[in-house]
Design an enzyme around this catalytic site. Structure first.
Site, PDB file in Angstrom:
ATOM      1  N   LYS A  57       0.850  -1.206   0.000  1.00  0.00           N
ATOM      2  CA  LYS A  57       0.000   0.000   0.000  1.00  0.00           C
ATOM      3  C   LYS A  57       0.879   1.247   0.000  1.00  0.00           C
ATOM      4  O   LYS A  57       0.622   2.208  -0.735  1.00  0.00           O
ATOM      5  CB  LYS A  57      -0.936  -0.013   1.210  1.00  0.00           C
ATOM      6  CG  LYS A  57      -2.064  -1.028   1.046  1.00  0.00           C
ATOM      7  CD  LYS A  57      -2.790  -1.365   2.332  1.00  0.00           C
ATOM      8  CE  LYS A  57      -3.773  -2.506   2.038  1.00  0.00           C
ATOM      9  NZ  LYS A  57      -4.402  -3.074   3.231  1.00  0.00           N
ATOM     10  N   GLN A 101      -4.678  -1.257   9.401  1.00  0.00           N
ATOM     11  CA  GLN A 101      -4.602  -2.624   8.878  1.00  0.00           C
ATOM     12  C   GLN A 101      -5.207  -3.618   9.879  1.00  0.00           C
ATOM     13  O   GLN A 101      -4.828  -3.646  11.051  1.00  0.00           O
ATOM     14  CB  GLN A 101      -3.128  -2.977   8.599  1.00  0.00           C
ATOM     15  CG  GLN A 101      -2.921  -4.337   7.962  1.00  0.00           C
ATOM     16  CD  GLN A 101      -3.469  -4.416   6.542  1.00  0.00           C
ATOM     17  OE1 GLN A 101      -3.364  -3.483   5.751  1.00  0.00           O
ATOM     18  NE2 GLN A 101      -4.069  -5.539   6.197  1.00  0.00           N
ATOM     19  N   ASP A 124     -10.981   2.608   3.652  1.00  0.00           N
ATOM     20  CA  ASP A 124     -11.203   1.163   3.658  1.00  0.00           C
ATOM     21  C   ASP A 124     -12.706   0.850   3.671  1.00  0.00           C
ATOM     22  O   ASP A 124     -13.102  -0.308   3.526  1.00  0.00           O
ATOM     23  CB  ASP A 124     -10.551   0.572   4.923  1.00  0.00           C
ATOM     24  CG  ASP A 124      -9.796  -0.716   4.647  1.00  0.00           C
ATOM     25  OD1 ASP A 124      -9.694  -1.091   3.465  1.00  0.00           O
ATOM     26  OD2 ASP A 124      -9.307  -1.334   5.603  1.00  0.00           O
TER      27      ASP A 124
END
Ligand code: NDP
Length: 300
Positions: A57, A101, A124
């Protein structure tokens, strides 16, 4: 074995294309608005798979010309420390997208983190506000892997309206949002899960079959309607078939679909690796640009 009749849906091609589009959008935003989209990724602990995802990422956001920051916190980070970092990023004007994450180490409360994350920066798509927007059919930041599935399907099949879609899996991360997106695309959607009766028969009704289960090669050829489009989200580590490699403890990644047999029946199929997984980061970059534009009051 006869040659596979299924056409491969190549995630690499579509992910590269989307990343190139994002790179162009970032350059345009910098030139015309002086705006550089910024992404912050937060990793707590040393989970090896998460480390790989986070590195990817960071690298891809930099390659797209974004401002990119990765916060690596130790395994014993406290809830207060993590919440304090998210709060700081929420109010950082250089950061337009925040990704924490998952999964977090067991002592940390994922829900509490998502509860304070600014929904405008939720690239996200996992906060309650984002989930509510998606469920209500409102524009918003939608989860990356599910959006990746939809992009692959639209690129492959075009208009999805009226198609019968079956999604196997009902997690907040994948199954549910995929089903919502297919519904938005005017499919007739069934969500299947571990308690679904006669799952093979349910799957056989699908023009579009999305597998998001986490069980290696569970979906067999005779579960698939001939000609169906099969999207395999699963990422499962299994020992190599070769007994020597397996004995050496070597593993490989396979999907939730038994690719070899399924590709004899399906019309279209994503490989694992090389399918949906590659789309996730590309959509994350697109979401970051979208978030940056919204925060700057620009049209999306
Ligand atoms: P979860 O474990 O959260 O959810 C799995 C779902 O599958 C559940 O809804 C469960 O049903 C259902 N399920 C489990 N066993 C069966 C069964 N025997 N028959 C029918 N349904 C079953 O997993 P995720 O949704 O987070 O992930 C799914 C897969 O996708 C994993 O392999 C994961 O690694 C992968 N993944 C890939 C990503 C990518 O970028 N490509 C990103 C995220 C995930 P129930 O609700 O009844 O328990």
């Amino acid at each position: 074995m006869p040659e596979s009749p299924a056409k491969l849906i190549d995630g690499k091609v579509y992910a590269e294309r989307l990343r190139a589009e994002v790179t162009a959008q970032v350059a345009e935003l910098k030139a015309s608005q002086g705006l550089q989209p910024g992404l912050a990724v937060v990793l707590v602990g040393d989970d090896p798979a998460s480390q790989i995802y986070v590195r990817s990422k960071g690298e891809h956001s930099l390659a797209a010309g974004m401002h990119s920051v990765t916060h690596r916190l130790p395994q014993d980070t406290s809830q207060e420390q993590l919440l304090a970092l998210v709060a700081e990023l929420n109010s950082d004007p250089l950061i337009h997208g925040i990704l924490v994450q998952l999964p977090l180490p067991k002592h940390l409360d994922e829900r509490a983190v998502l509860a304070i994350l600014n929904p405008e920066k939720d690239v996200d798509g996992l906060t309650m506000i984002s989930a509510g927007r998606l469920a209500s059919g409102l524009p918003g930041l939608y989860p990356c892997t599910p959006m990746g599935c939809l992009i692959l399907l639209r690129e492959t099949l075009g208009d999805l309206s009226g198609k019968r879609a079956v999604v196997v899996g009902r997690s907040m991360l994948v199954g549910r949002p995929v089903a919502q997106l297919l519904l938005q695309a005017d499919c007739t959607v069934t969500i299947a899960h571990s308690r679904t009766a006669d799952l093979p028969a349910v799957c056989r009704e699908a023009d579009i079959l999305v597998a998001a289960v986490g069980r290696p090669r569970m979906i067999k050829a005779d579960w698939i309607k001939p000609g169906a489009a099969v999207i395999d989200v699963g990422i499962n580590r299994v020992p190599f078939d070769d007994p020597e490699k397996a004995a050496a403890g070597r593993t490989k990644v396979v999907g939730d679909v038994d690719f070899k047999s399924a590709s004899q029946v399906a019309g279209w199929i994503t490989p694992v690796p090389g399918g949906v997984g590659l789309m996730t980061v590309a959509v994350l970059l697109q979401n970051t640009v979208t978030a940056a534009k919204r925060q700057a009051g620009l049209d999306v």
